[in-house]
Design an enzyme around this catalytic site. Structure first.
Site, PDB file in Angstrom:
ATOM      1  CG  ASN A 130     -13.047 -25.639 -22.377  1.00 44.60           C
ATOM      2  OD1 ASN A 130     -13.452 -25.079 -23.409  1.00 44.60           O
ATOM      3  ND2 ASN A 130     -12.595 -26.872 -22.380  1.00 44.60           N
ATOM      4  CE  LYS A 153     -22.601 -17.966 -29.010  1.00 48.41           C
ATOM      5  NZ  LYS A 153     -22.085 -17.618 -27.675  1.00 48.41           N
ATOM      6  CB  THR A 209     -24.978 -26.716 -27.185  1.00 47.49           C
ATOM      7  OG1 THR A 209     -25.243 -26.513 -25.812  1.00 47.49           O
ATOM      8  CG2 THR A 209     -25.192 -25.419 -27.925  1.00 47.49           C
ATOM      9  CG  LEU A 221     -29.921 -29.803 -46.224  1.00 44.32           C
ATOM     10  CD1 LEU A 221     -30.181 -30.447 -47.578  1.00 44.32           C
ATOM     11  CD2 LEU A 221     -29.808 -30.898 -45.161  1.00 44.32           C
ATOM     12  CD  GLU A 227     -13.233 -30.675 -32.734  1.00 46.02           C
ATOM     13  OE1 GLU A 227     -12.878 -31.301 -31.719  1.00 46.02           O
ATOM     14  OE2 GLU A 227     -12.671 -30.769 -33.826  1.00 46.02           O
ATOM     15  N   GLY A 229     -18.350 -33.029 -26.149  1.00 51.30           N
ATOM     16  CA  GLY A 229     -17.776 -33.418 -24.866  1.00 51.30           C
ATOM     17  C   GLY A 229     -17.219 -34.837 -24.855  1.00 51.30           C
ATOM     18  CB  CYS A 261     -13.613 -31.689 -24.463  1.00 53.69           C
ATOM     19  SG  CYS A 261     -12.112 -31.231 -25.343  1.00 53.69           S
ATOM     20  CD  GLU A 362     -18.102 -32.988 -20.999  1.00 53.91           C
ATOM     21  OE1 GLU A 362     -19.151 -32.474 -21.429  1.00 53.91           O
ATOM     22  OE2 GLU A 362     -17.014 -32.890 -21.579  1.00 53.91           O
TER      23      GLU A 362
HETATM   24  P1  NAD Z   1     -22.197 -25.184 -24.452  1.00 50.46           P
HETATM   25  O1  NAD Z   1     -22.540 -26.246 -25.395  1.00 50.46           O
HETATM   26  O2  NAD Z   1     -23.133 -24.835 -23.380  1.00 50.46           O
HETATM   27  O3  NAD Z   1     -21.909 -23.817 -25.245  1.00 50.46           O
HETATM   28  C1  NAD Z   1     -20.968 -23.746 -26.299  1.00 50.46           C
HETATM   29  C2  NAD Z   1     -21.262 -22.504 -27.122  1.00 50.46           C
HETATM   30  O4  NAD Z   1     -22.515 -22.661 -27.792  1.00 50.46           O
HETATM   31  C3  NAD Z   1     -21.364 -21.218 -26.327  1.00 50.46           C
HETATM   32  O5  NAD Z   1     -20.759 -20.187 -27.069  1.00 50.46           O
HETATM   33  C4  NAD Z   1     -22.886 -21.009 -26.233  1.00 50.46           C
HETATM   34  O6  NAD Z   1     -23.249 -19.670 -26.028  1.00 50.46           O
HETATM   35  C5  NAD Z   1     -23.325 -21.493 -27.600  1.00 50.46           C
HETATM   36  N1  NAD Z   1     -24.725 -21.901 -27.729  1.00 50.46           N
HETATM   37  C6  NAD Z   1     -25.590 -22.291 -26.763  1.00 50.46           C
HETATM   38  N2  NAD Z   1     -26.779 -22.636 -27.306  1.00 50.46           N
HETATM   39  C7  NAD Z   1     -26.668 -22.471 -28.641  1.00 50.46           C
HETATM   40  C8  NAD Z   1     -27.545 -22.674 -29.749  1.00 50.46           C
HETATM   41  N3  NAD Z   1     -28.770 -23.148 -29.582  1.00 50.46           N
HETATM   42  N4  NAD Z   1     -27.084 -22.435 -30.991  1.00 50.46           N
HETATM   43  C9  NAD Z   1     -25.824 -21.978 -31.193  1.00 50.46           C
HETATM   44  N5  NAD Z   1     -24.945 -21.763 -30.177  1.00 50.46           N
HETATM   45  C10 NAD Z   1     -25.356 -22.000 -28.917  1.00 50.46           C
HETATM   46  O7  NAD Z   1     -20.776 -25.589 -23.858  1.00 50.46           O
HETATM   47  P2  NAD Z   1     -19.955 -24.878 -22.697  1.00 50.46           P
HETATM   48  O8  NAD Z   1     -20.646 -25.117 -21.402  1.00 50.46           O
HETATM   49  O9  NAD Z   1     -19.615 -23.477 -23.104  1.00 50.46           O
HETATM   50  O10 NAD Z   1     -18.594 -25.726 -22.777  1.00 50.46           O
HETATM   51  C11 NAD Z   1     -18.436 -26.953 -22.188  1.00 50.46           C
HETATM   52  C12 NAD Z   1     -18.658 -28.072 -23.167  1.00 50.46           C
HETATM   53  O11 NAD Z   1     -17.818 -27.931 -24.309  1.00 50.46           O
HETATM   54  C13 NAD Z   1     -18.306 -29.432 -22.588  1.00 50.46           C
HETATM   55  O12 NAD Z   1     -19.271 -30.374 -22.950  1.00 50.46           O
HETATM   56  C14 NAD Z   1     -16.981 -29.755 -23.249  1.00 50.46           C
HETATM   57  O13 NAD Z   1     -16.663 -31.123 -23.284  1.00 50.46           O
HETATM   58  C15 NAD Z   1     -17.166 -29.177 -24.594  1.00 50.46           C
HETATM   59  N6  NAD Z   1     -15.865 -28.982 -25.244  1.00 50.46           N
HETATM   60  C16 NAD Z   1     -15.526 -29.779 -26.322  1.00 50.46           C
HETATM   61  C17 NAD Z   1     -14.277 -29.632 -26.913  1.00 50.46           C
HETATM   62  C18 NAD Z   1     -13.823 -30.456 -28.095  1.00 50.46           C
HETATM   63  O14 NAD Z   1     -12.933 -30.022 -28.798  1.00 50.46           O
HETATM   64  N7  NAD Z   1     -14.390 -31.624 -28.355  1.00 50.46           N
HETATM   65  C19 NAD Z   1     -13.389 -28.705 -26.409  1.00 50.46           C
HETATM   66  C20 NAD Z   1     -13.765 -27.939 -25.321  1.00 50.46           C
HETATM   67  C21 NAD Z   1     -15.008 -28.071 -24.749  1.00 50.46           C
END
Ligand code: NAD
Length: 468
Positions: A130, A153, A209, A221, A227, A229, A261, A362
Site C-alpha cells: 500500500n 522484500k 501473515t 528465536l 506492524e 492491520g 492500516c 479489516e
Molecule cells: P500481506 O500480509 O499479505 O503481505 C505483506 C508482505 O508479506 C508481502 O511482501 C508478502 O509477499 C509477504 N509474505 C506473505 N507471506 C509471507 C510469509 N509466509 N513469510 C514472509 N513474508 C510473507 O499484506 P498485504 O496484503 O501486502 O498488505 C495489507 C496488510 O498490511 C493490511 O492488513 C494492512 O493493515 C497491513 N499494513 C500494516 C501497516 C502498519 O504499519 N501497521 C502498514 C501498512 C499495511
C-alpha cells in the site's frame, strides 16, 4: 517473472525478475560479508551518508512519485508527499546515527559499567503493497543508520520503488552488499525470514501473515517486530466540531481508497448528533468521484491489486447479505478505458452492529460503518470491542474527555480532533492483533540495535561472597 500492472487500467506496465533461492542466498551472503566493516564505520560518517541518500532521493523525487503513482494507482499529489516522507526518513535517521548512545550505570562496588547499543547484523524487512516506497525507506534508513545490513522484500505487486531506492542508495555511496531487494511473494519471504543469516525481522503486513512470520522467526528465536492491520474507531462526541469530524471521517476512511492500516472505518457517534452525521456522510459519499486519479476532480482511485478489489467487493456483499444497511455508495467509473481497472465501490453502512463482520474485520478498501453510542463509557466500550488496536480518532470539544478517552482506548496511536497525521519523529505501532514493536522516532533506534552491558573491575576484585 512478476508482471507489474497499472491498477487504473489493469494493463501490464513492466516485468520484474523474481528472486530465486540461489539469488536470495547470494544476497544474504553479501549482506553478512558487508556487515562487519559497516558496523565499524564511525556513526557520524554513516549518518552523513544517509543524508546524502536523502539528497539524491529528493533530486529524483518527481521520477519516484510518478513511478509510485503508476505502480499503486494513487494520485501523484499523494505519492509526492510519500516520496518526501521517504527522504525525511533518511535525513532523520542520518541525524540519529551518532546520537543513539549507551549509558554508564553507577552500580555499587568498584566497577565501571556501561551499555552499548550495537547493530543486530542482517535485517530482513518485509513490506506490503500500500505504501511501498515509504515502508522501504522506514526500514532501510534505520537499519543502515545503526550499522546493520538489510535484505528487503517488497510485495510482489509493487516492487518498483524499492528497487529504485536500492539503486539510489548505491549511487549515494552506501557500500556494496549492504542493501538488497528480493522480489517475490510469500515463499521467498518465508525463506528470508527463516534464514539463519538473519538477525532481526521487521515486518509490515496483515495479521495473518504476521502470525506466520512470527512462527517462522520463532524457530530460530530471531527477534521480530510486527506492524499489522487495524480496524480503527473514530469516536464523535456531540460537543465536537461536526464539520471537522465529518472531514476526518471522509479522510480516514476513503483517502488512498481505504488502503491504510490506520483507516478509521468504525465510526461511533453520540446519539444526539448521530442522524446529523449520518446525513452528512451520506451526501459526502455520494459526491465522491471515483476514477483515474490523474484526472482533475477525481478523489478516489482504484485499489492497488485485483485481489484487494475482489476482497473489498466480497466484504460489501457479505455485509449486505448479513442485513447491514447501505447508507450510500459512490458509482465506479464506466469509461471503457478503465474497464480493466481495479475499482471498488466506496460504501458506507449505517446502524452496523458492533459484532458484524464489517465492523470487526479489516477491509483495506473504501468502506466504513456507522453506529451510535449513548455516553462516554459506551463509546470506549464499543471502540475497544475489536481484536485490533492500531489507531483511534477522538472528536470532542472537551479537553478533559479527549485525554480520558485517549487513555482508555486500546490503540498504539490516538488522534484528537485530527486523523491520519504521521511523522517519522513519532513512534508508530499497534496493540493486540495490530502487532508489537515500534518504528519511528527513538523507538526505531531501540528496535534496530541490541544492548550490550559491559562490566570492568576497577580493583581487580571479584563479587564479594562468591570466592571459591
Ligand atoms: P500481506 O500480509 O499479505 O503481505 C505483506 C508482505 O508479506 C508481502 O511482501 C508478502 O509477499 C509477504 N509474505 C506473505 N507471506 C509471507 C510469509 N509466509 N513469510 C514472509 N513474508 C510473507 O499484506 P498485504 O496484503 O501486502 O498488505 C495489507 C496488510 O498490511 C493490511 O492488513 C494492512 O493493515 C497491513 N499494513 C500494516 C501497516 C502498519 O504499519 N501497521 C502498514 C501498512 C499495511
Amino acid at each position: 517473472m512478476s508482471i507489474i500492472h497499472d491498477p487504473v487500467t489493469g494493463e501490464a506496465i513492466t516485468e520484474v525478475a523474481d528472486t530465486d533461492p540461489t539469488s536470495l542466498d547470494r544476497m544474504l551472503d553479501e549482506a553478512r560479508a558487508a556487515f562487519p566493516a559497516w558496523r565499524r564505520v564511525p556513526a557520524t560518517e554513516r549518518g552523513a551518508l544517509l543524508r546524502r541518500c536523502a539528497g539524491l532521493m529528493r533530486e529524483h523525487a518527481e521520477e519516484l512519485a510518478e513511478l509510485e503513482a503508476r505502480n499503486t494507482g494513487k494520485p501523484i499529489t499523494h505519492t509526492r508527499g510519500e516520496v518526501e516522507r521517504a527522504a525525511l526518513a533518511f535525513e532523520y535517521y542520518g541525524g540519529w546515527a551518532d546520537k543513539h548512545v549507551g549509558a554508564t550505570i553507577p552500580v555499587p562496588g568498584e566497577y565501571h559499567t556501561y551499555t552499548v547499543p550495537e547493530p543486530h547484523g542482517v535485517v530482513a524487512g518485509v513490506i506490503p503493497w500500500n505504501v511501498p516506497y515509504v515502508f522501504a525507506a522506514l526500514k532501510v534508513a534505520p537499519a543502515l543508520a545503526f550499522g546493520n545490513a538489510i535484505v528487503l522484500k517488497p510485495a510482489p505487486e509493487t516492487p518498483l520503488s524499492a528497487l529504485r531506492l536500492a539503486e539510489l542508495v548505491a549511487e549515494a555511496g552506501v557500500p556494496r552488499g549492504l542493501v538488497h531487494v528480493a522480489v517475490g511473494g510469500g515463499e521467498i519471504g518465508e525463506r528470508l525470514v527463516g534464514d539463519p543469516r538473519v538477525d532481526l525481522v521487521v515486518f509490515t503486513g496483515s495479521h495473518e501473515t504476521g502470525r506466520a512470520v512470527a512462527r517462522t522467526a520463532a524457530e530460530r528465536l530471531t527477534p521480530v517486530a510486527l506492524e499489522l492491520g487495524g480496524k480503527n474507531p473514530q469516536l464523535v462526541f456531540a460537543d465536537a466540531d461536526i464539520d471537522a469530524a465529518v472531514d476526518g471521517i471522509m479522510l480516514g476512511a476513503y483517502s488512498q481508497c481505504g488502503q491504510m492500516c490506520i483507516a478509521g472505518t468504525r465510526i461511533l457517534v453520540e446519539e444526539r448528533v448521530y442522524r446529523d452525521v449520518v446525513e452528512r456522510v451520506r451526501e459526502r459519499v455520494r459526491a465522491l468521484r471515483v476514477g483515474d486519479p490523474r484526472e482533475e476532480g477525481v478523489n478516489v482511485g482504484p485499489q492497488t491489486t485485483a485481489a484487494q478489489r475482489d476482497k473489498t467487493m466480497s466484504m460489501i456483499e457479505s455485509a449486505q447479505a448479513e442485513g447491514v444497511e447501505v447508507l450510500a455508495q459512490a458509482p465506479v467509473p464506466d469509461a471503457p478505458e478503465l474497464a480493466g481497472g481495479y475499482f471498488a465501490t466506496p460504501t458506507a453502512f449505517v446502524d452496523a452492529p458492533v459484532d458484524s463482520q464489517i465492523m470487526q474485520e479489516e477491509v483495506f478498501g473504501p468502506v466504513l460503518g456507522l453506529r451510535s453510542f449513548r455516553d462516554e463509557a459506551e463509546a470506549v466500550e464499543l471502540a475497544n470491542a475489536t481484536s485490533f488496536g492500531l489507531a483511534a480518532g477522538v472528536w470532542t470539544g472537551d479537553v478533559g474527555r479527549a485525554h480520558r478517552v485517549a487513555s482508555e482506548v486500546d490503540a498504539g496511536t490516538v488522534w484528537i480532533n485530527t486523523y491520519r497525521v504521521l511523522s517519522v519523529l513519532v513512534p508508530f505501532g499497534g496493540f493486540k492483533l495490530s502487532g508489537f514493536g515500534r518504528e519511528g522516532g527513538q523507538e526505531a533506534a531501540r528496535l534496530y540495535t541490541r544492548i550490550k552491558s559491559v562490566w570492568t573491575s576497577l580493583d581487580g576484585g571479584l563479587p564479594p561472597g562468591y570466592r571459591l
